[in-house]
Design a protein around this motif. Structure first.
Motif, mmCIF file in Angstrom:
data_model
loop_
_atom_site.group_PDB
_atom_site.id
_atom_site.type_symbol
_atom_site.label_atom_id
_atom_site.label_comp_id
_atom_site.label_asym_id
_atom_site.label_seq_id
_atom_site.Cartn_x
_atom_site.Cartn_y
_atom_site.Cartn_z
ATOM 1 N N MET A 291 108.233 25.442 73.022
ATOM 2 C CA MET A 291 107.348 25.254 72.533
ATOM 3 C C MET A 291 107.746 26.205 71.677
ATOM 4 S SD MET A 291 104.680 24.502 74.703
ATOM 5 C CE MET A 291 103.133 24.180 73.469
ATOM 6 N N PHE A 292 107.984 27.591 70.835
ATOM 7 C CA PHE A 292 107.349 27.996 70.645
ATOM 8 C C PHE A 292 108.498 28.229 69.085
ATOM 9 C CE2 PHE A 292 108.989 32.770 68.692
ATOM 10 C CZ PHE A 292 107.809 34.056 68.877
ATOM 11 N N PRO A 293 108.941 27.838 69.195
ATOM 12 C CA PRO A 293 110.189 27.566 67.982
ATOM 13 C C PRO A 293 109.435 26.939 67.286
ATOM 14 C CG PRO A 293 111.613 27.968 69.401
ATOM 15 C CD PRO A 293 110.457 27.724 70.173
ATOM 16 N N HIS A 294 108.552 26.123 67.250
ATOM 17 C CA HIS A 294 107.866 24.553 66.993
ATOM 18 C C HIS A 294 106.554 25.630 66.710
ATOM 19 C CE1 HIS A 294 110.889 22.296 67.303
ATOM 20 N NE2 HIS A 294 111.543 23.139 68.218
ATOM 21 N N ALA A 295 105.604 26.756 66.728
ATOM 22 C CA ALA A 295 104.729 26.752 66.710
ATOM 23 C C ALA A 295 103.610 26.796 65.776
ATOM 24 C CB ALA A 295 104.484 28.860 66.812
ATOM 25 N N VAL A 296 104.450 27.216 64.656
ATOM 26 C CA VAL A 296 103.661 26.973 63.312
ATOM 27 C C VAL A 296 103.089 25.772 62.986
ATOM 28 C CG1 VAL A 296 104.413 26.903 60.360
ATOM 29 C CG2 VAL A 296 105.329 28.707 62.280
ATOM 30 N N LYS A 297 104.168 24.459 63.059
ATOM 31 C CA LYS A 297 103.640 23.156 62.930
ATOM 32 C C LYS A 297 102.835 22.494 64.246
ATOM 33 C CE LYS A 297 108.258 21.037 64.224
ATOM 34 N NZ LYS A 297 109.381 20.602 63.905
ATOM 35 N N LEU A 298 102.588 23.100 65.504
ATOM 36 C CA LEU A 298 101.459 22.882 66.469
ATOM 37 C C LEU A 298 99.938 22.731 66.779
ATOM 38 C CD1 LEU A 298 104.028 24.127 69.742
ATOM 39 C CD2 LEU A 298 103.987 21.625 68.495
ATOM 40 N N PHE A 299 99.758 24.130 65.982
ATOM 41 C CA PHE A 299 98.455 24.735 65.485
ATOM 42 C C PHE A 299 97.964 24.027 64.691
ATOM 43 C CE2 PHE A 299 99.891 28.653 67.375
ATOM 44 C CZ PHE A 299 98.696 28.958 68.230
ATOM 45 N N PRO A 300 96.419 23.213 65.243
ATOM 46 C CA PRO A 300 95.949 22.615 63.940
ATOM 47 C C PRO A 300 95.328 23.391 62.672
ATOM 48 C CG PRO A 300 94.592 23.504 65.868
ATOM 49 C CD PRO A 300 95.739 23.868 66.237
ATOM 50 N N GLU A 301 94.850 22.680 62.082
ATOM 51 C CA GLU A 301 95.005 22.893 60.963
ATOM 52 C C GLU A 301 94.266 24.289 60.180
ATOM 53 O OE1 GLU A 301 95.421 20.821 57.509
ATOM 54 O OE2 GLU A 301 97.264 19.544 58.047
ATOM 55 N N ASP A 302 92.667 23.846 60.964
ATOM 56 C CA ASP A 302 92.442 24.595 61.331
ATOM 57 C C ASP A 302 91.224 25.667 61.938
ATOM 58 O OD1 ASP A 302 91.470 22.712 62.702
ATOM 59 O OD2 ASP A 302 89.556 22.593 62.306
ATOM 60 N N PHE A 303 92.481 25.825 62.365
ATOM 61 C CA PHE A 303 92.792 27.374 63.370
ATOM 62 C C PHE A 303 92.625 28.533 62.944
ATOM 63 C CE2 PHE A 303 94.066 29.797 66.316
ATOM 64 C CZ PHE A 303 93.986 29.891 67.524
ATOM 65 N N LYS A 304 91.635 29.591 63.465
ATOM 66 C CA LYS A 304 90.799 30.504 62.598
ATOM 67 C C LYS A 304 92.557 31.659 63.689
ATOM 68 C CE LYS A 304 86.445 29.981 61.013
ATOM 69 N NZ LYS A 304 85.188 29.851 60.963
ATOM 70 N N PHE A 305 93.159 32.493 63.342
ATOM 71 C CA PHE A 305 94.214 32.859 63.908
ATOM 72 C C PHE A 305 93.928 34.421 64.010
ATOM 73 C CE2 PHE A 305 96.685 29.531 62.671
ATOM 74 C CZ PHE A 305 97.496 30.040 63.767
ATOM 75 N N VAL A 306 93.849 35.119 65.323
ATOM 76 C CA VAL A 306 93.220 36.144 65.160
ATOM 77 C C VAL A 306 95.076 37.237 65.233
ATOM 78 C CG1 VAL A 306 92.773 38.217 66.627
ATOM 79 C CG2 VAL A 306 91.284 35.755 66.255
ATOM 80 N N THR A 307 95.721 36.661 66.000
ATOM 81 C CA THR A 307 97.015 37.035 65.350
ATOM 82 C C THR A 307 98.182 35.791 65.149
ATOM 83 O OG1 THR A 307 96.501 38.338 68.166
ATOM 84 C CG2 THR A 307 99.016 37.515 67.626
ATOM 85 N N PRO A 308 98.573 36.822 64.505
ATOM 86 C CA PRO A 308 99.438 34.887 63.752
ATOM 87 C C PRO A 308 100.841 35.147 64.144
ATOM 88 C CG PRO A 308 99.301 37.561 62.564
ATOM 89 C CD PRO A 308 98.292 37.782 63.792
ATOM 90 N N VAL A 309 100.945 33.601 64.018
ATOM 91 C CA VAL A 309 102.383 32.671 64.373
ATOM 92 C C VAL A 309 102.706 33.770 64.474
ATOM 93 C CG1 VAL A 309 103.372 30.799 64.858
ATOM 94 C CG2 VAL A 309 100.944 31.125 63.887
ATOM 95 N N GLU A 310 104.027 34.614 63.571
ATOM 96 C CA GLU A 310 104.838 35.773 64.028
ATOM 97 C C GLU A 310 104.634 36.669 64.760
ATOM 98 O OE1 GLU A 310 102.698 36.604 59.974
ATOM 99 O OE2 GLU A 310 103.074 34.555 60.757
ATOM 100 N N GLN A 311 103.236 37.149 65.610
ATOM 101 C CA GLN A 311 103.498 38.342 66.002
ATOM 102 C C GLN A 311 102.906 37.019 67.842
ATOM 103 O OE1 GLN A 311 100.102 40.674 64.988
ATOM 104 N NE2 GLN A 311 101.287 40.828 63.084
ATOM 105 N N LEU A 312 103.122 36.335 67.820
ATOM 106 C CA LEU A 312 102.725 35.961 69.125
ATOM 107 C C LEU A 312 103.746 36.137 70.164
ATOM 108 C CD1 LEU A 312 101.654 32.256 68.454
ATOM 109 C CD2 LEU A 312 100.503 34.151 69.488
ATOM 110 N N PRO A 313 103.587 36.421 71.832
ATOM 111 C CA PRO A 313 105.039 36.522 72.746
ATOM 112 C C PRO A 313 105.999 36.484 72.572
ATOM 113 C CG PRO A 313 102.885 36.901 73.432
ATOM 114 C CD PRO A 313 102.309 36.096 72.029
ATOM 115 N N PRO A 314 107.466 36.148 71.825
ATOM 116 C CA PRO A 314 108.416 35.083 71.772
ATOM 117 C C PRO A 314 109.237 35.221 73.034
ATOM 118 C CG PRO A 314 108.825 37.577 71.587
ATOM 119 C CD PRO A 314 107.568 37.672 71.632
#
Length: 315
Positions: A291-314
């Motif tokens: 799932m990780f390579p597709h994380a950008v399009k998996l999250f809902p559009e209104d989600f408030k990120f505390v940790t950005p997608v690019e900083q998620l554990p790979p």
């Protein structure tokens, strides 16, 4: 002297007024025509209590003349005799053993059914299942028991599988590991009985989805509603675009919860999620890795990120 006639349906009625309702006099044991007062039936059994009872009495026993209600889950239970505890000297032999015991009035089949029903209730209580699920599991067990479909399998294994099926059919599914945790049977044996029961009874269960477990897992982990909604969206999106083929809904749900929590302030480890979901850490990692390579399009559009997608554990 009682005089009566019968309708074609076999119902007792007054021969002068066949359509008149009958009045039952329980004190005299008579059935009386409401039109002319003719006694059309006698010796009616009073099914009420022999004397009044009140809810605040300590004994809580209803002294009814006709005994307990019939239990359709037992074979011939209406003909069994339940013997109360003896109080006099004549109730015991020279060694102090009770002369009359209830086990003599219950055959082996009913005894096996009773023990299995008790086991189902015990397991259900441990994981807070409702009476509707218990009743369905009991009915499934009786069908299997009466049909002699699973000879050679232990009653405890059949009872555990019946409880699992009942949960699925009542739309509150539990995992095999959750049933295994409150049972004395291995996950593999419960799974075998599950398949055999479905085949023997020619019944089916709906396919489980990630949504069936999401709210319960997130609630147990103490996650906020925003994280739960994000995890549900991630799991559904991952299934829609088919990036987790062959993965069980439980492992996908666990990986989605891990991804959503890591992007929020309520971060949870794989071990914490695995303990609640009943899956191994490596299983969560395998689904998360897909799932990780597709994380950008998996999250809902209104989600408030505390940790950005690019900083998620790979992973």
């Amino acid at each position: 002297m009682a005089t009566s006639s019968r309708h074609d349906s076999g119902k007792v009625c007054c021969y002068l007024h066949p359509d008149a309702p009958l009045i039952e006099d329980y004190r005299a044991g008579d059935q009386i025509c409401s039109e002319c007062g003719l006694v059309v039936g006698d010796r009616v059994i009073d099914v009420g209590s022999e004397w009044r009872t009140f809810s605040n009495e300590k004994s809580g026993v209803d002294p009814s003349r006709v005994g307990g209600p019939e239990n359709h889950l037992l074979n011939g239970s209406d003909l069994s005799t339940m013997i109360g505890p003896g109080t006099g000297a004549a109730s015991f032999d020279a060694f102090g053993t009770a002369k009359y015991q209830n086990r003599r009035s219950m055959n082996s089949s009913d005894r096996a059914l009773t023990n299995s029903y008790r086991e189902i209730i015990t397991m259900a209580d441990r994981i807070n299942l409702t009476k509707a699920i218990v009743d369905r599991a009991n009915n499934l067990f009786k069908q299997v028991h009466d049909g002699k479909n699973l000879k050679g399998r232990s009653n405890d294994a059949i009872a555990s599988a019946c409880l699992y099926i009942a949960c699925r059919q009542e739309h509150v599914p539990r995992t095999f590991k959750e049933i295994c945790a409150v049972s004395k049977i291995s996950k593999k044996e419960i799974g075998r009985c599950f398949k055999l029961i479905l085949k023997a009874l020619e019944t089916s269960v709906e396919l489980i989805t990630t949504g069936d477990f999401m709210s319960r897992f997130c609630s147990s982990l103490g996650l906020k509603n925003m994280v739960q909604r994000a995890a549900a969206h991630i799991a559904k999106k991952a299934g829609d675009i088919d990036i987790v083929p062959g993965r069980s809904p439980i492992s996908v749900a666990a990986a989605a919860i891990y991804m959503a929590s890591q992007a929020s302030e309520d971060k949870r480890t794989q071990k914490e999620i695995g303990d609640i979901a009943g899956v191994a850490d490596v299983t969560i990692r395998q689904s998360y890795k897909l799932m990780f390579p597709h994380a950008v399009k998996l999250f809902p559009e209104d989600f408030k990120f505390v940790t950005p997608v690019e900083q998620l554990p790979p992973m």
